[in-house]
Design a protein around this motif. Structure first.
Motif, PDB file in Angstrom:
ATOM      1  N   UNK A  93       0.593  -0.146   5.584  1.00 53.79           N
ATOM      2  CA  UNK A  93      -0.182  -1.394   5.711  1.00 53.79           C
ATOM      3  C   UNK A  93      -1.511  -1.288   4.964  1.00 53.79           C
ATOM      4  N   UNK A  94      -2.187  -0.163   5.143  1.00 55.13           N
ATOM      5  CA  UNK A  94      -3.552  -0.043   4.616  1.00 55.13           C
ATOM      6  C   UNK A  94      -3.753   1.270   3.848  1.00 55.13           C
ATOM      7  N   UNK A  95      -4.822   1.278   3.049  1.00 60.85           N
ATOM      8  CA  UNK A  95      -5.237   2.496   2.347  1.00 60.85           C
ATOM      9  C   UNK A  95      -5.514   3.628   3.345  1.00 60.85           C
ATOM     10  N   UNK A  96      -6.151   3.260   4.459  1.00 61.15           N
ATOM     11  CA  UNK A  96      -6.511   4.260   5.470  1.00 61.15           C
ATOM     12  C   UNK A  96      -5.260   4.961   6.006  1.00 61.15           C
ATOM     13  N   UNK A  97      -4.245   4.152   6.363  1.00 56.22           N
ATOM     14  CA  UNK A  97      -3.006   4.741   6.912  1.00 56.22           C
ATOM     15  C   UNK A  97      -2.311   5.614   5.873  1.00 56.22           C
ATOM     16  N   UNK A  98      -2.260   5.122   4.646  1.00 57.35           N
ATOM     17  CA  UNK A  98      -1.619   5.903   3.575  1.00 57.35           C
ATOM     18  C   UNK A  98      -2.368   7.221   3.365  1.00 57.35           C
ATOM     19  N   UNK A 153      -3.326  -4.776  -5.526  1.00 56.66           N
ATOM     20  CA  UNK A 153      -2.372  -5.526  -6.346  1.00 56.66           C
ATOM     21  C   UNK A 153      -2.392  -5.115  -7.822  1.00 56.66           C
ATOM     22  N   UNK A 154      -3.574  -4.731  -8.297  1.00 56.32           N
ATOM     23  CA  UNK A 154      -3.662  -4.405  -9.730  1.00 56.32           C
ATOM     24  C   UNK A 154      -2.878  -3.122 -10.081  1.00 56.32           C
ATOM     25  N   UNK A 155      -2.423  -2.375  -9.064  1.00 57.65           N
ATOM     26  CA  UNK A 155      -1.630  -1.170  -9.323  1.00 57.65           C
ATOM     27  C   UNK A 155      -0.123  -1.438  -9.247  1.00 57.65           C
ATOM     28  N   UNK A 156       0.233  -2.673  -8.840  1.00 53.22           N
ATOM     29  CA  UNK A 156       1.641  -2.987  -8.567  1.00 53.22           C
ATOM     30  C   UNK A 156       2.554  -2.771  -9.785  1.00 53.22           C
ATOM     31  N   UNK A 203       4.640   9.537  -3.603  1.00 56.39           N
ATOM     32  CA  UNK A 203       3.890   8.343  -3.999  1.00 56.39           C
ATOM     33  C   UNK A 203       3.606   7.542  -2.730  1.00 56.39           C
ATOM     34  N   UNK A 204       2.331   7.358  -2.418  1.00 59.64           N
ATOM     35  CA  UNK A 204       1.959   6.614  -1.208  1.00 59.64           C
ATOM     36  C   UNK A 204       1.133   5.407  -1.629  1.00 59.64           C
ATOM     37  N   UNK A 205       1.556   4.233  -1.179  1.00 60.88           N
ATOM     38  CA  UNK A 205       0.871   3.004  -1.594  1.00 60.88           C
ATOM     39  C   UNK A 205       0.575   2.127  -0.375  1.00 60.88           C
ATOM     40  N   UNK A 206      -0.338   1.187  -0.561  1.00 62.67           N
ATOM     41  CA  UNK A 206      -0.506   0.155   0.467  1.00 62.67           C
ATOM     42  C   UNK A 206       0.410  -1.018   0.101  1.00 62.67           C
ATOM     43  N   UNK A 207       0.484  -1.989   1.002  1.00 60.36           N
ATOM     44  CA  UNK A 207       1.491  -3.032   0.772  1.00 60.36           C
ATOM     45  C   UNK A 207       1.175  -3.889  -0.455  1.00 60.36           C
ATOM     46  N   UNK A 213       0.126  -2.771  -3.306  1.00 60.47           N
ATOM     47  CA  UNK A 213       0.592  -2.060  -4.512  1.00 60.47           C
ATOM     48  C   UNK A 213       2.108  -1.897  -4.514  1.00 60.47           C
ATOM     49  N   UNK A 214       2.774  -2.208  -3.388  1.00 57.77           N
ATOM     50  CA  UNK A 214       4.228  -2.062  -3.299  1.00 57.77           C
ATOM     51  C   UNK A 214       4.892  -3.004  -4.312  1.00 57.77           C
ATOM     52  N   UNK A 215       5.832  -2.466  -5.082  1.00 57.34           N
ATOM     53  CA  UNK A 215       6.436  -3.257  -6.168  1.00 57.34           C
ATOM     54  C   UNK A 215       7.276  -4.429  -5.637  1.00 57.34           C
ATOM     55  N   UNK A 216       7.656  -4.386  -4.337  1.00 59.16           N
ATOM     56  CA  UNK A 216       8.510  -5.464  -3.815  1.00 59.16           C
ATOM     57  C   UNK A 216       7.705  -6.685  -3.392  1.00 59.16           C
ATOM     58  N   UNK A 217       6.377  -6.552  -3.417  1.00 57.75           N
ATOM     59  CA  UNK A 217       5.552  -7.698  -2.970  1.00 57.75           C
ATOM     60  C   UNK A 217       5.288  -8.683  -4.087  1.00 57.75           C
TER      61      UNK A 217
END
Ligand code: GLP
Length: 240
Positions: free
Chosen positions: A7-12, A198-201, A230-234, A236-240
């Motif tokens: 969900x978040x950068x913190x959790x990742x 998003x800019x990393x998606x 590879x750990x991302x937030x939602x 940066x997730x490619x499916x979003x």
């Protein structure tokens, strides 16, 4: 390659720290990164250290990159970044930390020394962020995969992206940097790449959801590495 979405950068970053800790011991050698991406991971490292759970006394570290043309005391130099965000808060020995010397009078000689140091370093875990154009370290699109330590002319998009650290003034952003090469990065035993926002998606899509392995998108080389997380937030997730 293991791909984990949070969900978040913190959790990742919390999970990234768990993974990091499972891959190292107190005598390991770390490859470290700068930028906004690893800051929460560094907070996790500091917290765990302060709670007495991990000592950096015998840890060695090698950083990916440094700007050319700003002094080490500049608040945005990567030397300063590492002190402020990590080294000043843990018990790592200063002489065990290595950041490329991009202010040396003889820059060619400094590159050679850093290359020699890396050749003997045996990095256990390399931390990576990724640029929106897929760069890793400061290896910009088009960098041959077999490159070692070198000077880079930063791409316009990288200068623009990093201007947020320089009062949003692209004129203040250094135009060159020294970076570990892709070949150096690939020698690490394990790699943990983090990407937030998003800019990393697009970079993440090219890394996770395509067969592309091409020098025009530097991060795609990681598909050839045997142990990458590879750990991302939602965002940066490619499916979003
Ligand atoms: C910067 C750094 C890279 C970093 C990337 C992403 O320019 N040289 O090492 O991974 O670009 O930066 P950020 O984490 O600030 O998004």
């Amino acid at each position: 390659m293991k791909y984990l979405v949070f969900e978040t950068k913190k959790e990742a970053s919390k999970e990234a720290y768990k993974i990091l800790k499972s891959l190292i011991n107190e005598n390991s050698t770390l490859g470290l990164a700068t930028g906004s991406t690893p800051t929460d991971l560094y907070e996790e490292m500091i917290k765990d250290h302060k709670e007495g759970n991990f000592s950096y006394k015998n840890i060695k570290s090698y950083n990916l990159d440094e700007y050319v043309g700003i002094s080490y005391d500049h608040p945005e130099s990567y030397h300063k970044f590492m002190e402020t965000n990590l080294f000043d808060h843990i018990d790592i020995e200063k002489e065990n930390t290595h950041v490329p010397d991009a202010s040396a009078e003889d820059l060619e000689d400094a590159l050679k020394s850093y290359q020699e140091a890396l050749n003997n370093a045996n990095i256990d875990v390399q931390l990576l962020g990724v640029g929106s154009n897929g760069h890793i370290g400061f290896n910009e699109p088009g960098t041959p995969f077999d490159t070692g330590v070198h000077i880079v002319d930063l791409k316009q998009e990288t200068i623009e992206a990093n201007s947020r650290f320089f009062n949003n003034d692209i004129n203040l952003v250094p135009k060159q940097a020294v970076t570990m090469g892709i070949n150096d990065i690939m020698k690490a035993k394990h790699i943990i790449l983090l990407a937030f926002g998003k800019e990393k998606q697009a970079a993440i899509k090219n890394l996770i959801d395509s067969d592309i392995i091409d020098e025009s998108i530097p991060c795609t080389v990681l598909k050839k590495h045997p142990s990458v997380y590879v750990l991302v937030d939602k965002e940066a997730d490619f499916r979003n």
